[in-house]
Design an enzyme around this catalytic site. Structure first.
Site, short mmCIF file in Angstrom:
data_model
loop_
_atom_site.label_atom_id
_atom_site.label_comp_id
_atom_site.label_asym_id
_atom_site.label_seq_id
_atom_site.Cartn_x
_atom_site.Cartn_y
_atom_site.Cartn_z
N SER A 167 27.70 27.17 24.83
CA SER A 167 29.04 26.63 25.02
C SER A 167 29.98 27.75 25.44
CB SER A 167 29.51 26.04 23.69
OG SER A 167 30.85 25.69 23.75
N TYR A 180 31.65 26.39 14.77
CA TYR A 180 31.01 25.97 16.02
C TYR A 180 30.92 27.14 16.99
CZ TYR A 180 30.04 22.96 20.10
OH TYR A 180 29.49 22.37 21.22
P1 NAD Z 1 27.03 14.07 21.60
O1 NAD Z 1 27.68 14.10 20.25
O2 NAD Z 1 27.42 13.01 22.57
O3 NAD Z 1 25.44 14.03 21.43
C1 NAD Z 1 24.74 14.69 20.42
C2 NAD Z 1 23.54 13.84 20.05
O4 NAD Z 1 22.76 14.55 19.09
C3 NAD Z 1 23.94 12.49 19.41
O5 NAD Z 1 23.20 11.44 20.02
C4 NAD Z 1 23.53 12.67 17.93
O6 NAD Z 1 23.09 11.46 17.34
C5 NAD Z 1 22.38 13.65 18.06
N1 NAD Z 1 22.19 14.41 16.83
C6 NAD Z 1 23.13 14.97 16.04
N2 NAD Z 1 22.56 15.55 14.99
C7 NAD Z 1 21.22 15.37 15.12
C8 NAD Z 1 20.11 15.75 14.34
N3 NAD Z 1 20.25 16.43 13.20
N4 NAD Z 1 18.87 15.41 14.78
C9 NAD Z 1 18.70 14.71 15.93
N5 NAD Z 1 19.72 14.31 16.70
C10 NAD Z 1 20.97 14.64 16.30
O7 NAD Z 1 27.26 15.52 22.20
P2 NAD Z 1 27.25 16.02 23.72
O8 NAD Z 1 28.65 16.25 24.13
O9 NAD Z 1 26.36 15.22 24.57
O10 NAD Z 1 26.63 17.48 23.49
C11 NAD Z 1 25.29 17.81 23.70
C12 NAD Z 1 25.14 19.31 23.49
O11 NAD Z 1 26.01 20.01 24.37
C13 NAD Z 1 25.50 19.77 22.08
O12 NAD Z 1 24.68 20.85 21.72
C14 NAD Z 1 26.93 20.26 22.25
O13 NAD Z 1 27.26 21.19 21.25
C15 NAD Z 1 26.83 20.87 23.63
N6 NAD Z 1 28.11 21.03 24.35
C16 NAD Z 1 28.91 19.96 24.66
C17 NAD Z 1 30.08 20.18 25.37
C18 NAD Z 1 31.00 19.05 25.75
O14 NAD Z 1 32.08 19.33 26.29
N7 NAD Z 1 30.64 17.78 25.52
C19 NAD Z 1 30.42 21.47 25.75
C20 NAD Z 1 29.58 22.53 25.43
C21 NAD Z 1 28.42 22.30 24.74
#
Ligand code: NAD
Length: 284
Positions: A167, A180
């Site tokens: 991130s 985070y």
């Molecule tokens: P999201 O919350 O939409 O998806 C995360 C998914 O992981 C969900 O479906 C949740 O049910 C699942 N999950 C959570 N805990 C879990 C566990 N213990 N075991 C199995 N599944 C689990 O998030 P997103 O925005 O799609 O993010 C995906 C990745 O990208 C994450 O690592 C997030 O930190 C990273 N990220 C997101 C952004 C953003 O702007 N959205 C930016 C940088 C990094």
């Protein structure tokens, strides 16, 4: 079937995606399927991954949903064995499960004199132990445990590709979300560690670092209840030279490039920002 932005050919490969029920990784699962990979969608709850797997199969791809928690080793080992039986040995692991938790964030960006005596705000001193541990656990151990379960098959099978999700806050911490930020810095560091560790056995390990993409976890930080951008949103957009939030489609090219053994065969241990210039911009 829709075409990907890059023609990386993953035919015959088996790709495992954790967090595949989420905004970013449900889309990236489709990208992998469109490149020809057989995709195992892994998520803690399975309603959404069953639907996404059906969508991929309806498009002409091959996908299967597996319910499991990335923090429970037995879940990951059971799924690794099941994927081996159903689809074959894992060639690609996308460690997508991750995220923040509101109990691990401060209400204000800066501590100001007197805040300690206020009970209407959560300061640094009020951060919840369980929340902080949960965020570190999910992002770091939630990457390490699936890697142990699935890389075992890669090692036996003569190689593979691991992609972690870091991130922007791994490069410089963002205000309010110390756990985070620290946890994603640890994911970047772990990406480098794994890249070195597996360098002799044909496993490349890289990460993508998305900028700001709208998702369930950051919805409340980015938008007010009436849908207008929060003050934080306005700051993010001002700090993103390209002046917009990312679309999930923006991640496809970076992922496919890093997975392409011909195009990126000498690339391991990098964290690729996909951020509209956010991490390059000093703000001046
Ligand atoms: P999201 O919350 O939409 O998806 C995360 C998914 O992981 C969900 O479906 C949740 O049910 C699942 N999950 C959570 N805990 C879990 C566990 N213990 N075991 C199995 N599944 C689990 O998030 P997103 O925005 O799609 O993010 C995906 C990745 O990208 C994450 O690592 C997030 O930190 C990273 N990220 C997101 C952004 C953003 O702007 N959205 C930016 C940088 C990094």
């Amino acid at each position: 079937m829709e075409k990907n932005v890059l023609q990386t050919d993953l035919s015959g490969k088996v790709a495992v995606v954790t967090g595949a029920g989420g905004v970013l990784c449900s889309y990236l699962s489709k990208v992998l399927a469109r490149a020809g990979a057989k995709v195992a969608l892994v998520n803690r709850s399975d309603a959404s991954i069953i639907r996404y797997a059906e969508e991929i199969n309806a498009e002409g791809g091959v996908a299967k949903a597996y319910k499991g928690n990335v923090l429970i080793r037995e879940d990951m080992e059971r799924i690794a064995d099941q994927v081996l039986q159903d689809l074959g040995p894992c060639d690609i692991l996308l460690n997508g499960a991750g995220g923040n938790n509101p109990t691990a964030q401060t209400d204000k960006e800066y501590y100001e004199n007197g805040d300690l005596d206020r009970d209407d705000i959560k300061t640094f001193f009020d951060l919840d132990d369980d929340g902080v541990n949960m965020v570190f656990d999910l992002n770091y151990n939630g990457t390490l445990i699936p890697t142990q379960a699935f890389a075992k098959h890669m090692v036996r099978n003569g190689g593979g590709n691991i992609i972690n999700i870091s991130s922007m806050n791994a490069f410089l911490p963002l205000t309010k979300i110390p756990a985070y930020s620290g946890a994603k810095a640890a994911v970047s560091n772990f990406t480098q560690w794994l890249a070195v560790h597996f360098s002799k056995c044909n496993i490349r390990v890289n990460a993508i670092a998305p900028g700001f993409f709208v998702s369930k976890q950051n919805q409340k930080l980015l938008f007010n209840d009436d849908g207008t951008p929060t003050q934080r949103s306005q700051k993010i957009l001002a700090g993103t030279p390209m002046g917009r939030f990312g679309n999930t489609e923006d991640l496809a090219g970076g992922l496919l490039f890093l997975l392409d053994d011909k195009a990126a065969g000498f690339i391991t241990g990098v964290v690729l920002p996909i951020d509209g210039g956010f991490s390059a911009y000093s703000g001046v």
